[in-house]
Write a protein that holds these residues in place. Sequence first.
Motif, PDB file in Angstrom:
ATOM      1  N   ALA A  79      21.698  45.602  14.012  1.00 20.82           N
ATOM      2  CA  ALA A  79      22.028  45.314  12.614  1.00 20.82           C
ATOM      3  C   ALA A  79      23.027  44.152  12.520  1.00 20.82           C
ATOM      4  O   ALA A  79      22.998  43.386  11.554  1.00 20.82           O
ATOM      5  CB  ALA A  79      22.609  46.553  11.939  1.00 20.82           C
ATOM      6  N   PHE A  80      23.903  44.023  13.526  1.00 18.17           N
ATOM      7  CA  PHE A  80      24.911  42.952  13.509  1.00 18.17           C
ATOM      8  C   PHE A  80      24.394  41.654  14.117  1.00 18.17           C
ATOM      9  O   PHE A  80      25.044  40.620  14.036  1.00 18.17           O
ATOM     10  CB  PHE A  80      26.162  43.399  14.274  1.00 18.17           C
ATOM     11  CG  PHE A  80      26.760  44.659  13.723  1.00 18.17           C
ATOM     12  CD1 PHE A  80      27.407  44.657  12.493  1.00 18.17           C
ATOM     13  CD2 PHE A  80      26.648  45.857  14.415  1.00 18.17           C
ATOM     14  CE1 PHE A  80      27.935  45.819  11.965  1.00 18.17           C
ATOM     15  CE2 PHE A  80      27.168  47.031  13.887  1.00 18.17           C
ATOM     16  CZ  PHE A  80      27.818  47.011  12.663  1.00 18.17           C
ATOM     17  N   ILE A  81      23.245  41.741  14.782  1.00 17.02           N
ATOM     18  CA  ILE A  81      22.694  40.586  15.494  1.00 17.02           C
ATOM     19  C   ILE A  81      21.667  39.860  14.630  1.00 17.02           C
ATOM     20  O   ILE A  81      21.532  38.638  14.683  1.00 17.02           O
ATOM     21  CB  ILE A  81      22.022  41.047  16.819  1.00 17.02           C
ATOM     22  CG1 ILE A  81      22.970  41.940  17.643  1.00 17.02           C
ATOM     23  CG2 ILE A  81      21.520  39.847  17.620  1.00 17.02           C
ATOM     24  CD1 ILE A  81      24.295  41.323  17.984  1.00 17.02           C
TER      25      ILE A  81
ATOM     26  N   LEU B  74      22.498  36.675  12.694  1.00 17.49           N
ATOM     27  CA  LEU B  74      23.225  35.614  13.402  1.00 17.49           C
ATOM     28  C   LEU B  74      22.308  34.416  13.571  1.00 17.49           C
ATOM     29  O   LEU B  74      21.099  34.590  13.649  1.00 17.49           O
ATOM     30  CB  LEU B  74      23.659  36.100  14.800  1.00 17.49           C
ATOM     31  CG  LEU B  74      24.715  37.207  14.865  1.00 17.49           C
ATOM     32  CD1 LEU B  74      24.990  37.564  16.321  1.00 17.49           C
ATOM     33  CD2 LEU B  74      26.004  36.785  14.182  1.00 17.49           C
ATOM     34  N   PRO B  75      22.837  33.210  13.670  1.00 11.97           N
ATOM     35  CA  PRO B  75      24.265  32.893  13.614  1.00 11.97           C
ATOM     36  C   PRO B  75      24.764  32.588  12.208  1.00 11.97           C
ATOM     37  O   PRO B  75      25.952  32.366  12.024  1.00 11.97           O
ATOM     38  CB  PRO B  75      24.352  31.631  14.487  1.00 11.97           C
ATOM     39  CG  PRO B  75      23.018  30.974  14.334  1.00 11.97           C
ATOM     40  CD  PRO B  75      22.014  32.053  14.058  1.00 11.97           C
ATOM     41  N   SER B  76      23.875  32.618  11.188  1.00 12.37           N
ATOM     42  CA  SER B  76      24.285  32.102   9.877  1.00 12.37           C
ATOM     43  C   SER B  76      25.208  33.051   9.108  1.00 12.37           C
ATOM     44  O   SER B  76      26.046  32.608   8.332  1.00 12.37           O
ATOM     45  CB  SER B  76      23.050  31.781   9.040  1.00 12.37           C
ATOM     46  OG  SER B  76      22.268  32.949   8.898  1.00 12.37           O
ATOM     47  N   ASP B  77      25.061  34.345   9.310  1.00 14.68           N
ATOM     48  CA  ASP B  77      25.864  35.298   8.529  1.00 14.68           C
ATOM     49  C   ASP B  77      27.289  35.336   9.077  1.00 14.68           C
ATOM     50  O   ASP B  77      27.538  35.820  10.188  1.00 14.68           O
ATOM     51  CB  ASP B  77      25.221  36.685   8.594  1.00 14.68           C
ATOM     52  CG  ASP B  77      25.876  37.659   7.635  1.00 14.68           C
ATOM     53  OD1 ASP B  77      25.162  38.225   6.792  1.00 14.68           O
ATOM     54  OD2 ASP B  77      27.113  37.860   7.723  1.00 14.68           O
ATOM     55  N   THR B  78      28.240  34.851   8.264  1.00 17.60           N
ATOM     56  CA  THR B  78      29.604  34.726   8.770  1.00 17.60           C
ATOM     57  C   THR B  78      30.286  36.082   8.933  1.00 17.60           C
ATOM     58  O   THR B  78      31.122  36.256   9.811  1.00 17.60           O
ATOM     59  CB  THR B  78      30.461  33.830   7.848  1.00 17.60           C
ATOM     60  OG1 THR B  78      30.338  34.326   6.505  1.00 17.60           O
ATOM     61  CG2 THR B  78      29.986  32.391   7.898  1.00 17.60           C
TER      62      THR B  78
ATOM     63  N   ILE C 289      32.311  40.114  12.856  1.00 21.13           N
ATOM     64  CA  ILE C 289      32.287  41.468  13.439  1.00 21.13           C
ATOM     65  C   ILE C 289      31.958  41.402  14.930  1.00 21.13           C
ATOM     66  O   ILE C 289      32.613  42.035  15.759  1.00 21.13           O
ATOM     67  CB  ILE C 289      31.278  42.357  12.681  1.00 21.13           C
ATOM     68  CG1 ILE C 289      31.823  42.666  11.280  1.00 21.13           C
ATOM     69  CG2 ILE C 289      30.997  43.647  13.458  1.00 21.13           C
ATOM     70  CD1 ILE C 289      30.812  43.308  10.343  1.00 21.13           C
ATOM     71  N   VAL C 290      30.967  40.605  15.263  1.00 21.04           N
ATOM     72  CA  VAL C 290      30.575  40.478  16.674  1.00 21.04           C
ATOM     73  C   VAL C 290      31.731  39.932  17.498  1.00 21.04           C
ATOM     74  O   VAL C 290      32.046  40.446  18.578  1.00 21.04           O
ATOM     75  CB  VAL C 290      29.314  39.585  16.811  1.00 21.04           C
ATOM     76  CG1 VAL C 290      29.057  39.219  18.272  1.00 21.04           C
ATOM     77  CG2 VAL C 290      28.094  40.288  16.211  1.00 21.04           C
ATOM     78  N   GLY C 291      32.397  38.915  16.957  1.00 25.13           N
ATOM     79  CA  GLY C 291      33.547  38.347  17.660  1.00 25.13           C
ATOM     80  C   GLY C 291      34.644  39.378  17.870  1.00 25.13           C
ATOM     81  O   GLY C 291      35.238  39.461  18.950  1.00 25.13           O
ATOM     82  N   ALA C 292      34.886  40.200  16.851  1.00 24.51           N
ATOM     83  CA  ALA C 292      35.938  41.214  16.952  1.00 24.51           C
ATOM     84  C   ALA C 292      35.580  42.286  17.977  1.00 24.51           C
ATOM     85  O   ALA C 292      36.429  42.721  18.759  1.00 24.51           O
ATOM     86  CB  ALA C 292      36.181  41.848  15.578  1.00 24.51           C
TER      87      ALA C 292
ATOM     88  N   SER D  57      22.221  31.835  21.781  1.00 26.71           N
ATOM     89  CA  SER D  57      23.262  30.847  22.100  1.00 26.71           C
ATOM     90  C   SER D  57      24.553  31.144  21.344  1.00 26.71           C
ATOM     91  O   SER D  57      25.637  30.914  21.871  1.00 26.71           O
ATOM     92  CB  SER D  57      22.776  29.411  21.896  1.00 26.71           C
ATOM     93  OG  SER D  57      22.243  29.265  20.624  1.00 26.71           O
ATOM     94  N   PHE D  58      24.447  31.717  20.138  1.00 27.48           N
ATOM     95  CA  PHE D  58      25.672  32.161  19.462  1.00 27.48           C
ATOM     96  C   PHE D  58      26.406  33.179  20.340  1.00 27.48           C
ATOM     97  O   PHE D  58      27.613  33.077  20.564  1.00 27.48           O
ATOM     98  CB  PHE D  58      25.377  32.795  18.094  1.00 27.48           C
ATOM     99  CG  PHE D  58      26.604  33.385  17.455  1.00 27.48           C
ATOM    100  CD1 PHE D  58      27.422  32.612  16.646  1.00 27.48           C
ATOM    101  CD2 PHE D  58      26.969  34.710  17.715  1.00 27.48           C
ATOM    102  CE1 PHE D  58      28.587  33.151  16.090  1.00 27.48           C
ATOM    103  CE2 PHE D  58      28.131  35.246  17.169  1.00 27.48           C
ATOM    104  CZ  PHE D  58      28.940  34.461  16.355  1.00 27.48           C
TER     105      PHE D  58
END
Length: 294
Positions: free
Chosen positions: A207-209, A212-216, A221-224, A248-249
């Motif tokens: 759901a979080f992937i 990506l990569p456009s949804d900021t 969330i992924v970065g956190a 690649s993101f």
Amino acid sequence: SAKRHGRNVSQRFRPALDVQDSPHMALVYSLRDALANGDQLELHYQTQHRTADGTVVGMEALLRWRHPEHGMVSPGDFIPLAERHGLMGQLGNWVIDEALGQMARWRELGLPQLPVWINISAIQMFQGELESALSSGLARHGIPAEQLGLELTESVLLDERAGDIVPRLEALRESGHRIAIDDFGTGYSSLSYLKRLPLDKIKLDRAFIRSLPSDTADAAIVGAVLAMARGLAMDVVAEGVETEGQLSFLRDAGCALVQGFFYSRPVSAQALEAQWQQAAGGAQPSPGALHSES
Ligand code: C2E
Ligand code: MG
Ligand code: MG
Ligand code: MG
């Protein structure tokens, strides 16, 4: 025709039961048949890859049911039925034995011994047979526990019927298994249990992937989660990676491992073997080489 089938099945197996009140009972009965005969059930395998170079580092075993009339029934449809109707213990034991038997076969064929991850349902945890099914299966097939990872969802880990899960997870890890939390981020749980639970790996839900990569927001969330996992010394696998852009993101964000259709769909053991044997020296399937669901 499901209804007609249901009536036939009820006459055969459970004359007292009114299947019209529960139209899915026909499926339950044929699942019981499938478990008894074993030949309609299969495990398919989806490879997990390093983002740095696409190397295959392991695979997840996913249950498949080839129903004689309905064709391939999705695990999302029959696993909840199995859980509700008392078949999940048996089904879970079948998965353990099948995965270990397949790993033993791959070893005999001289194929790479990669870790296989299996999914564990809540019922397997609270019925308490999991540990004995694992240890007898490992012994029977001569596979080290280090090669068999266990994926548990947040809801399984927090199911109170399983009692205090921490000592059980610790014991499973002590015996060599690695433990992953599956579909991370989709449950109702707080982050505090990540500190409490002995886990090796976080599987970040697709759901979080997906966006990506456009949804900021998803990117944040992924970065956190990646930063948190680093602090907790846990690996992260991003699930459901379908595109080069997502890959690649994730690579740039420091996510070391991915699983998803971009590299491979889940494929039968035979399809995986064919790929391995094709690859030079029986090494690994090349990235993106496994693209057909068979
Ligand atoms: P899961 O453990 O989160 O497995 C990943 C699911 O995502 C699989 O669905 C897989 O086919 C799918 N998937 C993988 N990559 C992609 C992608 O790039 N895009 C999309 N759209 N989907 C992708 P599947 O095989 O239908 O399994 C669904 C769920 O059923 C699993 O979710 C797991 O919770 C459960 N399940 C499957 N096999 C077993 C089993 O042996 N035991 C138990 N208890 N549950 C199982
Ligand atoms: Mg899983
Ligand atoms: Mg998952
Ligand atoms: Mg899932």
